[in-house]
Design an enzyme around this catalytic site. Structure first.
Site, PDB file in Angstrom:
ATOM      1  N   GLY A  25      67.959 -29.055 -50.100  1.00  0.00           N
ATOM      2  CA  GLY A  25      67.545 -30.693 -50.028  1.00  0.00           C
ATOM      3  C   GLY A  25      66.106 -30.797 -49.885  1.00  0.00           C
ATOM      4  O   GLY A  25      65.577 -31.832 -50.133  1.00  0.00           O
ATOM      5  N   PRO A  85      68.420 -23.408 -49.683  1.00  0.00           N
ATOM      6  CA  PRO A  85      67.424 -24.130 -50.605  1.00  0.00           C
ATOM      7  C   PRO A  85      67.529 -23.672 -52.037  1.00  0.00           C
ATOM      8  O   PRO A  85      67.904 -22.466 -52.260  1.00  0.00           O
ATOM      9  CB  PRO A  85      66.174 -23.623 -49.982  1.00  0.00           C
ATOM     10  N   GLY A  86      67.357 -24.457 -53.112  1.00  0.00           N
ATOM     11  CA  GLY A  86      67.408 -24.151 -54.395  1.00  0.00           C
ATOM     12  C   GLY A  86      66.022 -24.680 -54.913  1.00  0.00           C
ATOM     13  O   GLY A  86      65.270 -23.823 -55.174  1.00  0.00           O
ATOM     14  N   ARG A  87      65.894 -26.064 -55.139  1.00  0.00           N
ATOM     15  CA  ARG A  87      64.504 -26.492 -55.906  1.00  0.00           C
ATOM     16  C   ARG A  87      63.369 -25.998 -54.938  1.00  0.00           C
ATOM     17  O   ARG A  87      62.553 -25.758 -55.792  1.00  0.00           O
ATOM     18  CB  ARG A  87      64.727 -28.196 -55.793  1.00  0.00           C
ATOM     19  N   ARG A 102      67.202 -33.586 -66.665  1.00  0.00           N
ATOM     20  CA  ARG A 102      66.854 -34.531 -65.440  1.00  0.00           C
ATOM     21  C   ARG A 102      66.133 -35.891 -65.960  1.00  0.00           C
ATOM     22  O   ARG A 102      66.387 -37.056 -65.581  1.00  0.00           O
ATOM     23  CB  ARG A 102      65.896 -33.678 -64.801  1.00  0.00           C
ATOM     24  N   TYR A 105      68.286 -38.860 -64.378  1.00  0.00           N
ATOM     25  CA  TYR A 105      68.038 -39.363 -63.160  1.00  0.00           C
ATOM     26  C   TYR A 105      66.625 -40.181 -63.382  1.00  0.00           C
ATOM     27  O   TYR A 105      66.155 -40.649 -62.581  1.00  0.00           O
ATOM     28  CB  TYR A 105      67.599 -38.300 -62.136  1.00  0.00           C
ATOM     29  N   CYS A 113      70.041 -36.977 -81.185  1.00  0.00           N
ATOM     30  CA  CYS A 113      70.142 -38.331 -81.471  1.00  0.00           C
ATOM     31  C   CYS A 113      70.577 -39.336 -80.440  1.00  0.00           C
ATOM     32  O   CYS A 113      71.863 -39.717 -80.262  1.00  0.00           O
ATOM     33  CB  CYS A 113      71.227 -38.237 -82.819  1.00  0.00           C
ATOM     34  N   TYR A 164      67.234 -26.732 -61.820  1.00  0.00           N
ATOM     35  CA  TYR A 164      67.956 -27.647 -62.635  1.00  0.00           C
ATOM     36  C   TYR A 164      67.413 -28.005 -63.946  1.00  0.00           C
ATOM     37  O   TYR A 164      67.763 -29.202 -64.515  1.00  0.00           O
ATOM     38  CB  TYR A 164      68.188 -29.127 -61.861  1.00  0.00           C
TER      39      TYR A 164
END
Ligand code: LLP
Length: 414
Positions: free
Chosen positions: A239, A274-276, A312, A316, A342, A370
């Site tokens: 996070g 952790p990812g991001r 993304r 978001y 489209c 992501y």
């Protein structure tokens, strides 16, 4: 560390010009920097020096085998949310004993393969899941190690779609029910209670939600101890946010120090997912301007990447900086940067002040997390190639998809 810098007015990944990557591998393509990935992992680990800790890379943020393999070689464990991710981790040379398995909907087959592989811990998200896992492990004659994922009811102050630690989210066991479910787990013959887990959301740029969640977790750990349930590890989830434009997320070392202080002299291992923070700023999406289309109200720059490559912004309303690979002199225009899909939601950036010509290359920044992992074949668009840069060397770590492969599994009826 910034691996994407301008040299002679030309954007480079490490020592490789993005223009040469586009010439060799075509666009759109994802470009990652090996040194930025390595540096991000080492920076994270440095904050935990001298502490019993395990860093489990969140596979969902970027599951490419080469990236998983790089992190495995650096000593990482992995946070998975499906049997598919477990298979990837094992195929990439990851160590099952360093795998935590999160997710609200684990199937029996997924549980079986993870028990078989001997993973570090299941992060169990409901009472029903606990009962199912006990049954699966019993059938296999094994004992499954578990944490309960606790929903601490803390506001992560991030986008509602990526906030997970509030009461109204589908994730985790309600804080109020946790002790009761732990007592049930401790009495199950094929379950071994090892930890407490929590993950409150993604792209969190303030320290306070993490601290609040940790306080609640520690209070639970102490209550469990009083009930003779000894916790060996606390998993604090992922996070930690990154800088996409002007955010100022806390340094991981600050976060780690605060957690270690709160942990005090309890003999408990810390796990992070952790990812991001490990991959987000280590990758860009390289794309070419196909057309400039001035209209009465807007100037559109239509590029060859789209929402299927990087969803993304559409999903978001996320901001990604967009840089011309070879900036031009001149008076900027305000552009909508859009793709060929489209849908009016197919945009990569609004109102960008740029000097552009058709054929120019653009780098969509901070696209390592992501990006490719959420891409699709919408509009029958083959997914982009992925390139790993290592100094002045480039490696294709995922070939561009071929159109004919996109309908290989389909069948025309007689
Ligand atoms: N652990 C669990 C249980 C998670 O659900 C997640 C992310 C992570 C770790 C890693 O979180 P990170 O360190 O990357 O923030 N697609 C969204 C993000 C969804 C995050 C889902 N869970 C986006 O593009 O912003």
């Amino acid at each position: 560390m910034n691996a994407f810098t301008f040299k002679n007015n030309s954007l480079h990944a490490e020592n490789t010009a993005l223009t040469s990557i586009a010439n060799t591998f075509d666009t759109p393509c994802y470009v990652y920097s090996k040194s930025a990935l390595t540096h991000a992992f080492q920076n994270f680990s440095a904050g935990l020096q001298g502490c019993d800790a395990l860093v489990c890379f969140a596979v969902k943020s970027n599951p490419n085998l080469a990236i998983l393999n790089l992190f495995a070689k650096l000593g990482a464990g992995f946070d998975i949310v499906s049997g598919g991710e477990l298979a990837r981790v094992l195929a990439a040379g990851g160590d099952a004993k360093k795998v935590v398995f999160s997710g609200v909907g684990k199937t029996e087959a997924e549980m079986q393969s993870a028990v078989e592989a001997g993973i570090f811990c299941f992060n169990v998200e409901s009472r029903s899941e606990l009962i199912r896992l006990n049954d699966v492990a019993s059938f296999m004659g094994k004992v499954a190690p578990i944490s309960l994922r606790i929903n601490p009811n803390v506001d992560a102050k991030t986008h509602p779609y990526i906030s997970t630690g509030l009461k109204n989210n589908k994730f985790g066991v309600a804080y109020e029910d946790a002790l009761d479910v732990y007592l049930q787990a401790a009495a199950m013959p094929n379950i071994a209670v090892h930890g407490v887990d929590c993950h409150i959301g993604s792209q969190i740029t303030e320290l306070s939600p993490f601290l609040d969640a940790f306080d609640r977790v520690l209070a639970l750990v102490d209550a469990l101890e009083k009930n003779n349930i000894h916790i060996q590890h606390i998993d604090l989830g992922g996070g930690i946010g990154i800088c996409y434009s002007d955010e100022t997320p806390p340094e991981f070392s600050t976060y780690a120090t605060a957690m270690r202080e709160k942990l005090g002299n309890r003999n408990i291992k810390l796990v992070f997912e952790p990812g991001r923070a490990l991959v987000g700023n280590a990758g860009v999406l390289l794309t070419k301007v196909e057309y400039l289309k001035p209209t009465e109200s807007k100037n559109f720059a239509i590029v060859d990447a789209a929402m299927n490559d990087l969803m993304r912004p559409a999903l978001y309303d996320a901001f990604h900086d967009i840089k011309p690979v070879q900036p031009r002199e001149g008076t900027p225009n305000t552009y909508e940067i859009v793709g060929p899909v489209c849908e009016s939601g197919d945009f990569l950036g609004h109102d960008r002040n740029l000097v552009l010509s058709e054929g120019d290359l653009l780098a969509i920044m901070s696209a390592g997390a992501y990006g490719m992992s959420m891409s699709s074949n919408y509009n029958t668009r083959p997914r982009a190639a992925e390139i790993m840069v290592d100094g002045d060397q480039c490696h294709v770590i995922r070939a561009r998809e071929q159109i004919k492969d996109l309908y290989l599994l389909e069948k025309i009826l007689p």
